[in-house]
Scaffold this motif. Structure first.
Motif, mmCIF file in Angstrom:
data_model
loop_
_atom_site.group_PDB
_atom_site.id
_atom_site.type_symbol
_atom_site.label_atom_id
_atom_site.label_comp_id
_atom_site.label_asym_id
_atom_site.label_seq_id
_atom_site.Cartn_x
_atom_site.Cartn_y
_atom_site.Cartn_z
ATOM 1 N N LEU A 284 0.828 -1.206 0.000
ATOM 2 C CA LEU A 284 0.000 0.000 0.000
ATOM 3 C C LEU A 284 0.861 1.255 0.000
ATOM 4 O O LEU A 284 0.551 2.242 -0.675
ATOM 5 N N LEU A 285 1.967 1.221 0.753
ATOM 6 C CA LEU A 285 2.848 2.385 0.819
ATOM 7 C C LEU A 285 3.443 2.731 -0.537
ATOM 8 O O LEU A 285 3.780 3.892 -0.795
ATOM 9 N N ASP A 286 3.578 1.757 -1.415
ATOM 10 C CA ASP A 286 4.046 2.031 -2.777
ATOM 11 C C ASP A 286 3.121 2.995 -3.510
ATOM 12 O O ASP A 286 3.543 3.670 -4.452
ATOM 13 N N ARG A 287 1.843 3.043 -3.099
ATOM 14 C CA ARG A 287 0.835 3.851 -3.794
ATOM 15 C C ARG A 287 0.596 5.193 -3.108
ATOM 16 O O ARG A 287 -0.223 5.983 -3.572
ATOM 17 N N ILE A 288 1.280 5.444 -1.992
ATOM 18 C CA ILE A 288 1.056 6.681 -1.250
ATOM 19 C C ILE A 288 2.121 7.702 -1.625
ATOM 20 O O ILE A 288 3.299 7.565 -1.286
ATOM 21 N N GLY A 289 1.721 8.725 -2.358
ATOM 22 C CA GLY A 289 2.630 9.792 -2.745
ATOM 23 C C GLY A 289 3.800 9.302 -3.571
ATOM 24 O O GLY A 289 3.867 8.159 -4.031
ATOM 25 N N GLY A 290 4.773 10.184 -3.778
ATOM 26 C CA GLY A 290 6.027 9.836 -4.418
ATOM 27 C C GLY A 290 7.102 9.678 -3.373
ATOM 28 O O GLY A 290 6.867 9.826 -2.168
ATOM 29 N N LEU A 291 8.318 9.389 -3.818
ATOM 30 C CA LEU A 291 9.421 9.147 -2.888
ATOM 31 C C LEU A 291 9.664 10.343 -1.976
ATOM 32 O O LEU A 291 9.889 10.190 -0.777
ATOM 33 N N GLY A 292 9.606 11.547 -2.532
ATOM 34 C CA GLY A 292 9.853 12.734 -1.724
ATOM 35 C C GLY A 292 8.842 12.901 -0.607
ATOM 36 O O GLY A 292 9.195 13.250 0.524
ATOM 37 N N VAL A 293 7.570 12.647 -0.914
ATOM 38 C CA VAL A 293 6.516 12.756 0.103
ATOM 39 C C VAL A 293 6.698 11.677 1.161
ATOM 40 O O VAL A 293 6.603 11.941 2.365
ATOM 41 N N ARG A 294 6.989 10.441 0.729
ATOM 42 C CA ARG A 294 7.159 9.349 1.693
ATOM 43 C C ARG A 294 8.389 9.554 2.568
ATOM 44 O O ARG A 294 8.414 9.135 3.719
ATOM 45 N N ALA A 295 9.422 10.179 2.018
ATOM 46 C CA ALA A 295 10.630 10.414 2.809
ATOM 47 C C ALA A 295 10.395 11.421 3.919
ATOM 48 O O ALA A 295 11.053 11.381 4.968
ATOM 49 N N GLN A 296 9.467 12.338 3.724
ATOM 50 C CA GLN A 296 9.163 13.345 4.733
ATOM 51 C C GLN A 296 7.956 12.969 5.590
ATOM 52 O O GLN A 296 7.946 13.215 6.791
ATOM 53 N N GLY A 297 6.934 12.412 4.965
ATOM 54 C CA GLY A 297 5.710 12.090 5.692
ATOM 55 C C GLY A 297 5.945 10.999 6.728
ATOM 56 O O GLY A 297 6.778 10.105 6.543
ATOM 57 N N THR A 298 5.211 11.061 7.816
ATOM 58 C CA THR A 298 5.394 10.123 8.924
ATOM 59 C C THR A 298 4.122 9.319 9.184
ATOM 60 O O THR A 298 3.023 9.716 8.784
ATOM 61 N N LEU A 299 4.300 8.211 9.877
ATOM 62 C CA LEU A 299 3.150 7.390 10.264
ATOM 63 C C LEU A 299 2.175 8.193 11.117
ATOM 64 O O LEU A 299 0.963 8.185 10.872
ATOM 65 N N GLY A 300 2.689 8.889 12.126
ATOM 66 C CA GLY A 300 1.810 9.666 12.996
ATOM 67 C C GLY A 300 1.078 10.756 12.256
ATOM 68 O O GLY A 300 -0.105 11.003 12.492
ATOM 69 N N LEU B 188 -1.164 13.339 21.345
ATOM 70 C CA LEU B 188 0.053 13.070 20.584
ATOM 71 C C LEU B 188 0.151 11.576 20.277
ATOM 72 O O LEU B 188 0.199 10.755 21.187
ATOM 73 N N ILE B 189 0.159 11.213 18.998
ATOM 74 C CA ILE B 189 0.380 9.823 18.606
ATOM 75 C C ILE B 189 1.857 9.513 18.805
ATOM 76 O O ILE B 189 2.729 10.202 18.266
ATOM 77 N N GLU B 190 2.144 8.471 19.601
ATOM 78 C CA GLU B 190 3.528 8.134 19.915
ATOM 79 C C GLU B 190 4.012 6.891 19.178
ATOM 80 O O GLU B 190 5.178 6.822 18.787
ATOM 81 N N SER B 191 3.149 5.910 18.998
ATOM 82 C CA SER B 191 3.557 4.692 18.292
ATOM 83 C C SER B 191 2.326 3.920 17.869
ATOM 84 O O SER B 191 1.206 4.188 18.322
ATOM 85 N N VAL B 192 2.551 2.945 17.004
ATOM 86 C CA VAL B 192 1.520 2.006 16.575
ATOM 87 C C VAL B 192 2.106 0.608 16.687
ATOM 88 O O VAL B 192 3.232 0.366 16.231
ATOM 89 N N THR B 193 1.360 -0.315 17.288
ATOM 90 C CA THR B 193 1.818 -1.696 17.385
ATOM 91 C C THR B 193 0.910 -2.585 16.556
ATOM 92 O O THR B 193 -0.311 -2.612 16.746
ATOM 93 N N LEU B 194 1.523 -3.298 15.607
ATOM 94 C CA LEU B 194 0.800 -4.254 14.768
ATOM 95 C C LEU B 194 0.859 -5.631 15.415
ATOM 96 O O LEU B 194 1.949 -6.131 15.705
ATOM 97 N N PRO B 195 -0.290 -6.270 15.655
ATOM 98 C CA PRO B 195 -0.276 -7.581 16.305
ATOM 99 C C PRO B 195 -0.016 -8.711 15.322
ATOM 100 O O PRO B 195 -0.387 -8.634 14.147
ATOM 101 N N ARG B 196 0.637 -9.754 15.804
ATOM 102 C CA ARG B 196 0.759 -10.988 15.027
ATOM 103 C C ARG B 196 -0.399 -11.887 15.455
ATOM 104 O O ARG B 196 -0.326 -12.563 16.477
ATOM 105 N N ASP B 197 -1.482 -11.891 14.700
ATOM 106 C CA ASP B 197 -2.693 -12.583 15.144
ATOM 107 C C ASP B 197 -3.184 -13.651 14.175
ATOM 108 O O ASP B 197 -4.279 -14.188 14.341
ATOM 109 N N GLY B 198 -2.402 -13.951 13.149
ATOM 110 C CA GLY B 198 -2.781 -15.022 12.235
ATOM 111 C C GLY B 198 -3.782 -14.644 11.170
ATOM 112 O O GLY B 198 -4.215 -15.512 10.403
ATOM 113 N N PHE B 199 -4.164 -13.374 11.093
ATOM 114 C CA PHE B 199 -5.079 -12.925 10.040
ATOM 115 C C PHE B 199 -4.305 -12.677 8.742
ATOM 116 O O PHE B 199 -3.148 -12.257 8.774
ATOM 117 N N THR B 200 -4.936 -12.904 7.607
ATOM 118 C CA THR B 200 -4.391 -12.522 6.305
ATOM 119 C C THR B 200 -4.904 -11.135 5.969
ATOM 120 O O THR B 200 -6.114 -10.893 5.948
#
Length: 248
Positions: free
Chosen positions: A89-105, A132-144
């Motif tokens: 999905l990240l391949d489709r978000i903006g161009g390289l310059g935007v992704r290099a500056q843009g953050t998850l938060g 303030l968003i500090e982090s995101v944790t992705l769970p390993r839960d066996g979903f596809t």
């Protein structure tokens, strides 16, 4: 005029936000706002807070700091191995310059970011304190997990709709399911009504066109000058149903 202060710690940032400042790091959204008019109000530059950067495994899964750039996420081998739908999905978000500056938060805090639906579908835990968003944790839960950003054209396009799904199968039947949409004028949302209706369905026998219409009826899509809410919901419903059928 905009007033910008600089935080060097999470405590500094929380204090600035308590006083009414908006957090800013990559500032790609401010660049968009500048086209309409110079941004006004108070901003807190949080880009120097190193504690908010980085990707690391934790017992629950994978923790991503809020200041981690979208491009760093896209390139991260742990994220690519465990959650390939997100890096695709990240391949489709903006161009390289935007992704290099843009953050998850920033993408999540913006409210129109394309990562919000996939984080909902993944059942990610967002750590937020005093706004303030500090982090995101992705769970390993066996979903596809599957996700797709659908634009108005093939590349460098504003978002029409972004869809995401997370599925557990028993054979070819849906045993557990999370569906989400968002992006652009559509608020990120889970689709519990559609999820409940699809439990037990056989993905190998799914009529994705008919199911897409049923899913679309449960979506509260947004509208703007580029597309109606009905069109966005219709496209999202079909994309979600097609994604489910593709798991067979």
């Amino acid at each position: 005029m905009a007033q910008i202060t600089r935080a060097i710690s999470i405590a500094d940032a929380r204090a600035a936000m308590a006083a009414g400042a908006r957090p800013a790091a990559g500032m790609t959204l401010l660049a968009l706002e500048w086209h309409a008019a110079p941004p006004q109000g108070a901003f807190c530059d949080i880009s120097a807070i190193t504690a908010l950067r980085g990707i690391a495994p934790v017992d629950a899964g994978l923790r991503i700091g809020a200041l981690t750039s979208l491009e760093a996420m896209r390139r991260d081998p742990s994220l690519r191995a465990g959650w390939p739908a997100i890096t695709a999905l990240l391949d489709r978000i903006g161009g390289l310059g935007v992704r290099a500056q843009g953050t998850l938060g920033g993408n999540l805090g913006w409210g129109a970011g394309d990562l919000a639906p996939v984080m909902l579908a993944a059942d990610a835990r967002v750590q937020r304190d005093a706004g303030l968003i500090e982090s995101v944790t992705l769970p390993r839960d066996g979903f596809t997990l599957f996700a797709e950003k659908i634009g108005h054209r093939e590349a460098f396009s504003p978002t029409l709709i972004t869809i995401a799904g997370a599925v557990q199968l028993a054979g070819t039947r849906i045993a557990a399911l999370r569906l989400a949409v968002g992006g652009g004028p559509t608020a990120a949302q889970r689709l519990p009504q559609a999820e409940a209706a699809l439990l037990g369905a056989d993905v190998a026998q799914l009529d994705w066109r008919a199911e897409g219409a049923r899913i679309a009826a449960t979506i509260a899509a947004g509208t703007d000058a580029l597309a109606s809410a009905a069109h966005r919901a219709r496209v999202a419903g079909r994309a979600l149903a097609y994604g489910l059928a593709g798991l067979a």
